[in-house]
Scaffold this active site. Structure first.
Site, mmCIF file in Angstrom:
data_model
loop_
_atom_site.group_PDB
_atom_site.id
_atom_site.type_symbol
_atom_site.label_atom_id
_atom_site.label_comp_id
_atom_site.label_asym_id
_atom_site.label_seq_id
_atom_site.Cartn_x
_atom_site.Cartn_y
_atom_site.Cartn_z
ATOM 1 N N TYR A 1 -12.577 14.299 -5.857
ATOM 2 C CA TYR A 1 -11.743 13.599 -6.833
ATOM 3 C C TYR A 1 -11.168 14.586 -7.831
ATOM 4 O O TYR A 1 -9.955 14.569 -8.117
ATOM 5 C CB TYR A 1 -12.563 12.537 -7.560
ATOM 6 N N ASP B 1 0.869 -1.171 0.000
ATOM 7 C CA ASP B 1 0.000 0.000 0.000
ATOM 8 C C ASP B 1 0.906 1.220 0.000
ATOM 9 O O ASP B 1 1.603 1.490 0.978
ATOM 10 C CB ASP B 1 -0.896 -0.009 1.238
ATOM 11 N N LYS C 1 -7.126 15.652 -8.577
ATOM 12 C CA LYS C 1 -6.457 15.582 -9.872
ATOM 13 C C LYS C 1 -5.985 16.961 -10.336
ATOM 14 O O LYS C 1 -4.969 17.082 -11.023
ATOM 15 C CB LYS C 1 -7.382 14.942 -10.903
ATOM 16 N N ALA D 1 -10.698 17.757 -7.492
ATOM 17 C CA ALA D 1 -9.726 18.610 -6.818
ATOM 18 C C ALA D 1 -8.392 17.902 -6.635
ATOM 19 O O ALA D 1 -7.321 18.510 -6.778
ATOM 20 C CB ALA D 1 -10.280 19.064 -5.464
#
Length: 255
Positions: A156, A65, A160, A158
């Site tokens: 999402y 992760d 990117k 924001a």
């Protein structure tokens, strides 16, 4: 499928690609491997990563992760340990959150930013000393919604938008050192990302059908089409391109 004569410049170079267990990440890992690079594919799920590794002898994988403490440093050091160098960092791992403002949840926002913004930043930080040595390249993966609004998916979008500004700012900061930073911004792409975002298969299919009708070319791209542009932005012969956001969305951003 991906290789042309220009791709010989990738021979014996090393690429670290996150989110390599499926979708664009898997396609990018295969593209770099077919172009002659050694690839370390990073992802959370071991079984999908094994499928990626089985696609080409040049691909090795590491399940982790990338948002865990110390994970970015471990990923970079593992690639350098295996092959002695690092030429390309592809920050592809990311998540989508379909979450209207009225339904916003703190932990969803925190987790989204951790994967989409913080992890790529820390990976770039850890990779930078090695990329300076090789005059290497960072390719970030954004979205057409990194520069156009997305009702019901503002956080999402924001995240990117942040990736795109990181790209421009790092490119300016590192240009004098010969390290390039560019970004590929896919439009709707046929992957399993929406299933991981919590949508059912039926809802995912309906969404792609809706997007297909909106896209001017009436085409939802496959992961291999996006991998083509990731490879192109990393190509050593393209040394004069840096700080660029290449949108590959069939013209969706134009409407």
């Amino acid at each position: 499928m991906y290789v042309n004569s220009a791709d010989q410049a990738f021979s014996d170079h090393v690429a670290l690609i996150t989110g390599a267990g499926s979708g664009i990440g898997r396609a990018a890992a295969i593209a770099f491997a077919e172009a002659g690079a050694h690839v370390l594919g990073i992802g959370r799920r071991e079984e999908p990563l094994k499928e990626t590794a089985a696609a080409h002898a040049n691909i090795e994988v590491l399940a982790m992760d990338i948002t865990d403490d110390g994970a970015p440093a471990k990923a970079v050091s593992d690639a350098v340990r295996r092959w002695g160098r690092l030429d390309y960092l592809v920050n592809n791992a990311g998540a989508t959150a379909v979450m209207p403002l009225a339904e916003s949840e703190q932990q969803v926002i925190v987790d989204l930013l951790a994967l989409n913004v913080v992890a790529p930043s820390l990976l770039a930080h850890e990779a930078l000393p090695h990329l300076r040595e090789t005059k290497g390249t960072i390719v970030n993966v954004s979205s057409t919604y990194g520069h156009r609004p997305m009702a019901g998916g503002a956080h999402y979008a924001a995240s990117k938008a942040a990736v795109e500004q990181l790209t421009r700012s790092w490119a300016l900061e590192l240009a004098g050192e010969g390290v390039r930073v560019n970004c590929v911004a896919p439009g709707p792409t046929q992957t399993d990302v929406m299933l991981h975002a919590g949508l059912t298969q039926e809802a995912s299919n309906e969404m792609y059908a809706y997007e297909r009708d909106r896209i001017p070319t009436h085409h939802v791209a496959g992961a291999e089409e996006m991998a083509h542009w990731v490879l192109r932005m990393a190509e050593p012969t393209g040394r004069h391109a840096t700080g660029q956001i290449i949108t590959v969305d069939g013209g969706l951003e134009l409407i």
